[in-house]
Design an enzyme around this catalytic site. Sequence first.
Site, short mmCIF file in Angstrom:
data_model
loop_
_atom_site.label_atom_id
_atom_site.label_comp_id
_atom_site.label_asym_id
_atom_site.label_seq_id
_atom_site.Cartn_x
_atom_site.Cartn_y
_atom_site.Cartn_z
N ASP A 47 38.45 -9.61 64.97
CA ASP A 47 38.42 -8.39 66.62
C ASP A 47 38.96 -9.29 68.10
O ASP A 47 37.98 -9.48 68.27
CB ASP A 47 37.44 -7.32 66.85
CG ASP A 47 37.17 -6.96 67.34
OD1 ASP A 47 38.50 -5.77 68.21
OD2 ASP A 47 36.41 -5.67 67.93
N HIS A 68 40.52 -4.06 69.74
CA HIS A 68 40.07 -2.84 69.47
C HIS A 68 40.36 -1.79 70.81
O HIS A 68 40.68 -1.08 70.33
CB HIS A 68 38.46 -2.46 67.93
CG HIS A 68 37.53 -2.58 69.53
ND1 HIS A 68 36.64 -3.60 69.42
CD2 HIS A 68 37.00 -1.96 70.62
CE1 HIS A 68 35.67 -4.09 70.38
NE2 HIS A 68 35.78 -2.28 71.50
N SER A 81 33.26 -5.19 76.25
CA SER A 81 33.88 -5.04 74.50
C SER A 81 35.05 -6.28 74.98
O SER A 81 36.03 -5.28 76.20
CB SER A 81 34.50 -4.26 74.24
OG SER A 81 33.66 -3.43 73.23
#
Length: 561
Positions: free
Chosen positions: A230, A190, A301
């Site tokens: 992801d 992402h 992230s």
Amino acid sequence: MKMKINVKYAFFAAGLLALTVFTSCRSLQQPDSVEEPIDYSNYDVVEAEIKRIRGFMEEEPVRALWRAELLGREDVKAECIEEVYKKFKVALVDKNYLLSEKYYKSLKSVGHTFTKIEEEKFQALYLESVPGLNGKNSKSPKTVSDCMHATVTIWVDRGIKVRNGAGYPDIIIGSGFFIDERGYLVTNHHVIESMVDSKYEGYSRLYVKLLSDPDTKIPAKVVGYDSVLDLALLKVEIEPDFVLSLGSSSDLSIGDKVSAIGTPIGLEGTITSGIISSAERKLQTIGNVFQIDAAVNSGNSGGPLIDQNMKVQAIVFAGMLQYQGLNFAVPVEYLKQILPFMYRPEPAKDEEKSDEAPSALEVIHPWICAYGHTMRNGSKKVGLEVQYVMPGGSAALAGLTAGDVITEIDGHKVTTLEEFQTYQISSQPGTMLSCKYKTKGSDGDEVEKSCLVYFEERPESPLTLIYKSDFIDNSFIPIYGMSVTRASSESKKIYKITKVIRGTVADEMSFSENDQLGVYGVKFDNENKYIMTQILIQRRKKGLIDVGMVLTAPYDNPYYF
């Protein structure tokens, strides 16, 4: 940056909405018929199947071999084995690991033996090149400070965005870490999504920044990505000072100490510590993720979660900003399994290089068109209970039926749904594997059987495919967790609930057997990816009062396999 989290898979239940909001509902649109098992006792059917198998031979040789196994014709099977083996040898010569792995596993499942040289060549193809898995790391960190220097800031420049008439830089910031001395690093999908999303039409450029030189933007490229788990594999043309080694998440237990390294809100080289709070959170459509209490913020992230031995145990992928301390990470085992599918070997120095950069490899996950939960005998987990098989799907053609319990896949013991999915993750669509399961015999006693399952491509919306392939009587099992049967000879919309599966939408809504259900329309929301079904229900537990509601379910969920 805004971090992405599929919380609907953890907290998705059912939408209690007024019927007036559903006036645009479609009709039920059930299929006219469902696909029946192949009748191999019919001569014409067998001849048509042989023709179909030979039609698969060139483009889908493993599918041809699988169907030849189901047919049981030794001559056709031998013909298919020869073709798959021939293609395996070509893949070895071409050093195409992805194709050779698919053919290798499939041939093994039917008992084919390889020469020692072939075995060695195949293993070498895997071990010598795949970053993070080849065992080569002369730049392993010695201190936590070294680990921080093995971590980078991911910088995605998306140009200018206009808000209230003013222009602002559109920058996505995330984290990543080196796993190979050749400049390969890992982050979240992402974070770099705009680099690989065919629907994104704006400007997008990818860079990384080193902790030792945060002012320099180093161009990077996406080598491969997995939108389901992801994760993404990137490459920069520099040699890193330090490279992190991948650990084994199976060594972790709840309460073990871990540390997250990354760039929260743009602050490079930040480390936070905490513990593993849970190892079984279902926030993605495949497998479980870790819940951690280490502080994670926007920008973390894609960063590594390391243990006390400075090995990567997980990849931070989400934090719920409205709930302090509720953060999550993808176990490193999943990364290790998909790395071979995200990696494309670079051409040798003496090979001619193309001027056109190759597109990033997208990981496509497999499934066998089935649905189920972990089977428990008291507190003991004993296998994967098959609760639904899609007509015409791989599981149905292989002979699996609702009530069977899968106990082994590809020679590996299976006690849970997650264990089965672990072996799915490590295999590609178009692969055939052996499977053992327990079923009820004609006398009612439990017997063990075996079959060969073929991995199809898992669609973006398994639910939609199931709904189009089966009647409501059965399709509501994997969609809402209940089986129904027609309760009226006059109306096609009135059903009676015959079974409710624990932990599903129907169970959470307190539905029970013999409740009467009127199904009046179905609508698909492709933007938010969920189905809505307008119903009128009489629940015995609620005094048989007619209640109108709209049930909702996501297009994909962790119980499809």
